[in-house]
Design a protein around this motif. Sequence first.
Motif, PDB file in Angstrom:
ATOM      1  N   LEU A 205       0.791  -1.153  -0.001  1.00  0.00           N
ATOM      2  CA  LEU A 205      -0.054   0.060  -0.020  1.00  0.00           C
ATOM      3  C   LEU A 205       0.901   1.196  -0.018  1.00  0.00           C
ATOM      4  N   HIS A 206       2.014   1.080   0.652  1.00  0.00           N
ATOM      5  CA  HIS A 206       2.839   2.425   0.848  1.00  0.00           C
ATOM      6  C   HIS A 206       3.542   2.613  -0.736  1.00  0.00           C
ATOM      7  N   LYS A 207       4.035   1.389  -1.154  1.00  0.00           N
ATOM      8  CA  LYS A 207       4.704   1.444  -2.471  1.00  0.00           C
ATOM      9  C   LYS A 207       3.899   2.208  -3.369  1.00  0.00           C
ATOM     10  N   TYR A 208       2.548   1.805  -3.526  1.00  0.00           N
ATOM     11  CA  TYR A 208       1.650   2.173  -4.607  1.00  0.00           C
ATOM     12  C   TYR A 208       1.082   3.494  -4.156  1.00  0.00           C
ATOM     13  N   GLU A 209       1.426   4.234  -3.014  1.00  0.00           N
ATOM     14  CA  GLU A 209       0.560   5.383  -2.352  1.00  0.00           C
ATOM     15  C   GLU A 209      -0.596   5.276  -2.397  1.00  0.00           C
ATOM     16  N   VAL A 210      -1.156   4.348  -1.791  1.00  0.00           N
ATOM     17  CA  VAL A 210      -2.684   4.286  -1.935  1.00  0.00           C
ATOM     18  C   VAL A 210      -3.337   5.268  -1.115  1.00  0.00           C
ATOM     19  N   ALA A 211      -2.803   5.638   0.196  1.00  0.00           N
ATOM     20  CA  ALA A 211      -3.373   6.654   0.875  1.00  0.00           C
ATOM     21  C   ALA A 211      -3.515   8.242   0.047  1.00  0.00           C
TER      22      ALA A 211
END
Length: 292
Positions: free
Chosen positions: A233-239
Motif C-alpha cells: 500500500l505504501h509502495k503504490y501510494e494508496v493513501a
Amino acid sequence: MSRARINQMANKYMNHEMISLHTDLPEFPEGRISLLYAVLSHQPLTSAHKDLLAVVTSLVQMGLDTHDMVENSSGGLREGTKEMRSQQLKVLAGDYFSSRFYHLLSQAGQIETIRRLSEGVCNVNRLKMILYGKMKQMKLTAEEYLHIGTGLRSELFLSFTSYMSGLCERLWPELVERFSRCEMLLQEIGKVEKTASLPSSWGVWHIMQEGAEEDRRTLADRKEDVNVIKALLHKYEVADKLGALLRQSTGQLQALLLKLQSDKLARELQPLIEPFLKATGQHRATVLKELG
C-alpha cells in the motif's frame, strides 16, 4: 437535530443488556441518518414523521451492518465459548433491530414505508452477492469495489426518493450516492492508517488491478499478511490516491449543496461534510471559493 440526539433516539430501541454485554456493534450511521433527517424535515409529505423515519432507517441499517460482522467459522468446538456467543448474538441483534423496525412502522400505519425499506434490504443483499462473487473469483476492480460499496451504503436511503418533491427529488439520489461515496473513501483511508481490514480494502483491489505481476502474485498468495499488504500500500501510494478521490467526491458533494433551492437546508447539511473536508486538508471557505 444534532447527531447525538438522533443516536439517542435510536439507542432507545437498540439498547439491550445481553447485546451490550457480550458483543460489539457496528458504528452507528450518523452521517447518512442526519442527511436523511435534515432533508425529510423540509419535505411536506414527511416533515411530521421525520423522527420515526430516521429511527427506523437507522434500525434497518444497523441490522444489516451487524449481520455483516458475523464471520464464517469452521472452528466448531475449538472456537472459544466467548467468541461463539458473540457471533451468535450478532445474528440475533441484527434480527432484533429488524423486528423493531417492522413493529414501529406497523404501529404507525406506515405500511408503504415497510414495503419500500424491505425492497431496499433486498437490493442491498443483491449487491452483497455481486460483491462477494467478484471477490471470490478475484475479478473485482478497485472502482467496482468502491461503486458497489457505495451502493450498499446508499440503497436504503434511496427508498425515500419518492417522498421528496421538486428539486430535492431530483437531487436526492445523487446526494445520497455522493455522500455515501465520501463516507466509504474516508473509511478506506482509515483502514490504511490503522491497518484494519486491509485484506478487504480498496488498496488491495487497486494493486491487483494496477500493480506489477509480481506484486499481484504476492497479494494473492499472502492476502492475510498485514505487513506485506501494508508495504505494498505504501509502495503504490494508496493513501494519497484515496485522498485525491475523496477530495474530488467532496467537491462534487459541495456543488450539489449549492444547487439546493433552500439556503436553510444547505446550511444544515454543510456540517455533515466537514469530516470529509478536514480529512483532505480543505476548509469550507476554500471549497466554496473554488466552486465559485
